[in-house]
Design a protein around this motif. Structure first.
Motif, short mmCIF file in Angstrom:
data_model
loop_
_atom_site.label_atom_id
_atom_site.label_comp_id
_atom_site.label_asym_id
_atom_site.label_seq_id
_atom_site.Cartn_x
_atom_site.Cartn_y
_atom_site.Cartn_z
N LEU A 161 0.79 -1.08 -0.07
CA LEU A 161 0.11 0.00 0.10
C LEU A 161 0.69 1.06 0.10
CD1 LEU A 161 -2.88 0.52 0.23
CD2 LEU A 161 -2.59 0.71 2.56
N PRO A 162 1.56 1.50 -1.08
CA PRO A 162 2.44 2.71 -1.36
C PRO A 162 1.94 3.94 -0.92
CG PRO A 162 2.28 1.42 -3.28
CD PRO A 162 1.20 0.93 -2.35
N ILE A 163 0.70 4.18 -0.76
CA ILE A 163 0.12 5.48 -0.26
C ILE A 163 0.32 5.74 1.30
CG2 ILE A 163 -2.15 4.74 -0.01
CD1 ILE A 163 -2.93 7.44 -1.12
N LEU A 164 0.21 4.61 1.91
CA LEU A 164 0.72 4.63 3.32
C LEU A 164 2.10 5.01 3.75
CD1 LEU A 164 -0.60 3.74 5.83
CD2 LEU A 164 0.18 1.51 5.80
N GLN A 165 2.78 4.69 2.90
CA GLN A 165 4.38 4.97 2.96
C GLN A 165 4.36 6.35 2.75
OE1 GLN A 165 8.10 3.80 0.38
NE2 GLN A 165 6.58 2.30 0.62
N PHE A 166 3.83 6.90 1.63
CA PHE A 166 3.71 8.50 1.37
C PHE A 166 3.25 9.13 2.51
CE2 PHE A 166 3.48 7.28 -3.36
CZ PHE A 166 4.72 7.61 -3.61
N GLN A 167 2.09 8.58 2.99
CA GLN A 167 1.54 9.27 3.90
C GLN A 167 2.33 9.64 5.20
OE1 GLN A 167 -0.92 11.71 4.50
NE2 GLN A 167 -1.93 10.07 3.32
N PHE A 168 3.22 8.55 5.48
CA PHE A 168 4.15 8.80 6.76
C PHE A 168 5.26 9.41 6.43
CE2 PHE A 168 1.31 5.65 9.00
CZ PHE A 168 1.60 6.16 10.21
N ARG A 169 5.50 9.30 5.32
CA ARG A 169 6.72 10.50 4.81
C ARG A 169 5.99 11.78 5.24
NH1 ARG A 169 8.48 10.34 -1.42
NH2 ARG A 169 9.47 8.21 -0.71
N ARG A 170 5.15 12.24 4.48
CA ARG A 170 4.51 13.39 4.62
C ARG A 170 4.25 13.83 6.27
NH1 ARG A 170 -0.73 14.44 1.43
NH2 ARG A 170 -0.33 16.61 2.42
N LEU A 171 3.62 13.05 6.97
CA LEU A 171 3.63 13.53 8.21
C LEU A 171 5.23 13.48 8.91
CD1 LEU A 171 1.00 10.81 9.50
CD2 LEU A 171 0.71 12.99 9.43
N MET A 172 5.96 13.00 8.58
CA MET A 172 7.37 13.04 9.41
C MET A 172 7.83 14.22 8.67
SD MET A 172 9.07 9.32 9.38
CE MET A 172 10.23 10.07 10.73
N SER A 173 7.74 14.72 7.26
CA SER A 173 8.13 16.13 6.93
C SER A 173 7.47 17.06 7.46
CB SER A 173 7.87 15.80 5.34
OG SER A 173 8.51 17.02 4.83
N LYS A 174 6.17 16.89 7.76
CA LYS A 174 5.47 17.91 8.33
C LYS A 174 5.80 18.40 9.77
CE LYS A 174 0.35 19.04 9.57
NZ LYS A 174 -0.93 18.62 9.43
N GLU A 175 6.28 17.23 10.34
CA GLU A 175 6.69 17.28 11.91
C GLU A 175 8.09 18.12 11.91
OE1 GLU A 175 6.01 17.31 14.98
OE2 GLU A 175 7.90 17.24 15.97
N ILE A 176 8.86 17.80 10.77
CA ILE A 176 10.31 18.51 10.56
C ILE A 176 10.09 19.96 10.36
CG2 ILE A 176 12.35 18.80 9.03
CD1 ILE A 176 12.29 15.73 8.51
N THR A 177 9.07 20.30 9.40
CA THR A 177 8.78 21.53 9.16
C THR A 177 8.16 22.55 10.46
OG1 THR A 177 8.13 21.09 6.83
CG2 THR A 177 7.51 23.25 7.63
N ARG A 178 7.59 21.85 11.11
CA ARG A 178 6.77 22.21 12.46
C ARG A 178 8.03 22.57 13.37
NH1 ARG A 178 5.51 21.47 17.27
NH2 ARG A 178 6.56 19.15 17.59
N SER A 179 8.88 21.58 13.57
CA SER A 179 9.92 21.94 14.48
C SER A 179 10.71 23.03 14.19
CB SER A 179 10.53 20.47 14.75
OG SER A 179 11.73 20.90 15.60
N HIS A 180 11.19 23.17 12.70
CA HIS A 180 11.77 24.15 12.01
C HIS A 180 11.01 25.77 12.52
CE1 HIS A 180 14.31 21.80 9.20
NE2 HIS A 180 14.74 21.52 10.38
N GLN A 181 9.72 25.59 12.38
CA GLN A 181 9.15 26.93 12.69
C GLN A 181 9.30 27.36 14.18
OE1 GLN A 181 7.23 28.60 10.81
NE2 GLN A 181 7.07 27.56 8.90
N MET A 182 9.29 26.33 14.97
CA MET A 182 9.33 26.48 16.38
C MET A 182 10.74 27.05 16.50
SD MET A 182 7.40 25.99 19.03
CE MET A 182 8.07 26.68 20.29
N VAL A 183 11.89 26.51 15.72
CA VAL A 183 13.09 27.20 15.83
C VAL A 183 13.23 28.44 15.62
CG1 VAL A 183 15.53 27.06 14.93
CG2 VAL A 183 14.46 25.09 15.53
#
Lengths: 225, 225
Positions: free
Chosen positions: A113-135
């Motif tokens: 279910l490749p879309i599941l992989q994409f989804q988690f990649r997106r979620l992790m990327s979102k967390e990276i971006t969120r954390s960068h915003q926090m910085v």
DNA sequence: CGCCTCTTTGATAAAAGTCAATCAGGGTGG
DNA sequence: CCACCCTGATTGACTTTTATCAAAGAGGCG
């Protein structure tokens, strides 16, 4: 149905059904207790179903830094995927419930279910971006701007969940807000008092009523940490 | 062979050979120019092969925050995987070279090479953790502690690359260090002077010589941001 | 009711920023 | 080859911001 909360992004109905198999278990976490602690093995990720949680890291000296406040629909535990050991604590700010996403199942399902992989990649990327915003918030904003940005951020996230964007209850103490924003609890308290005096909001203990959103946005600099 | 630098973690020889197919292209980035800019579509990730780069985000007002300094072997661009649009700028601090990892190839290969998927999950988790550490540094440490932690961090990373852990050249200006650490360039300059006066290090322009590592570690609180 | 935690507010101190002037190096062009 | 200019770095004087210390007030719960 749970999975729509846990992983709410563009999947077909069929995919969602498959995904539901991932969610085998739910856990209740009473206010003040931990979902996982620093050093625990990471065997699952968790989708927050109800309640509010915080994640915090701590150094050898025991100094604590809150790295996030989590609202329903958000995923917890992705910082533990480096060595499959949690590097943070996840603590409930009120009675909460999470759905468990076992890594084992996630991995095997991802294969088909490749879309599941994409989804988690997106979620992790979102967390990276969120954390960068926090910085950025910690690095460039002054105290009043940080608090304004924080309130706007909470407001927006509650709004997405269907709650009022102007009236809500803070589930965290002044001290926790201060820790999160790199300020002291006294500074947070003074800022709330000043914001109230200036007509930006009403605040009664932890009940907030945002009155002048445009002014708050202007303070925060339109971007929303 | 390049892939050993780009993705240097536990893979079998066979896997590495397969992985080499991923790396089709290298790009030279002259000092001061961008690998990608905010808003560019994210079609690839990049492994830094040589040189030094910085990534920075900026808000609507143009305010900039440097979110990372990248050394060879480190992967750039993972914050662009949410919407496949870059949310940061990646700029070379000296003439640099990256190897290109096309997302398309990464995705198709991941299907048949689960370890590749794990590897990227780990890299993203590492970036989340790194960013959380940065938040902690900005939120809880005083200026001298931040700079000490910064120097120790650079030292450790250079050491892993086989360079001296005590003598190195800073590729970034005082202003860039200050921006990264949430301080002003004057504060950084004063701190370097003070550290030198106190016998912790020698510094001549951008050439650093760490003399008293134990004292620096003590200052930073043993943890290394 | 009384205790306990969280919050507010004030007075003071420390940390870091701002403004400003000077200095050092590196590169360019006369 | 040397003077000059430009950028980046240093240092000082002063201001602003935020932390610290301290005391008192407000709810909530047994």
């Amino acid at each position: 149905m749970l999975s729509e909360i846990c992983i709410p992004l563009g999947m077909s109905q069929k995919d969602v059904v498959i995904l539901d198999e991932l969610i085998k278990e739910r856990i209740r976490i009473p206010k003040g207790s931990s979902l996982f602690r620093l050093g625990d093995p990471t065997t699952s990720l968790y989708g927050l179903r109800s309640g509010t949680m915080k994640t915090q890291i701590q150094d050898a000296a025991g100094q604590v830094q809150i790295t996030g406040f989590l609202l329903p629909g958000e995923v917890i535990g992705m910082d533990g995927l480096l060595e499959n050991i949690h590097v943070s604590n996840a603590i409930a700010l009120e009675d909460s419930e999470v759905c468990v996403i076992p890594l084992e199942d996630l991995d095997s399902l991802s294969q088909h279910l490749p879309i599941l992989q994409f989804q988690f990649r997106r979620l992790m990327s979102k967390e990276i971006t969120r954390s960068h915003q926090m910085v950025m918030s910690l690095g460039t904003l002054r105290s009043e701007q940080r608090l304004a940005a924080f309130l706007i951020n909470i407001s927006q996230r509650l709004s997405l969940l269907g709650y009022s964007s102007t009236e809500f209850i803070l589930r965290m103490s002044r001290e926790e807000i201060g820790n999160y924003l790199g300020l002291t609890l006294e500074t947070i308290s003074r800022l709330f008092s000043r914001f109230a005096r200036d007509g930006l909001l009403h605040i009664q203990q932890r009940e907030v009523n945002l009155i002048d959103m445009p002014a708050l946005r202007a303070l925060a600099g339109t971007d929303c940490g």
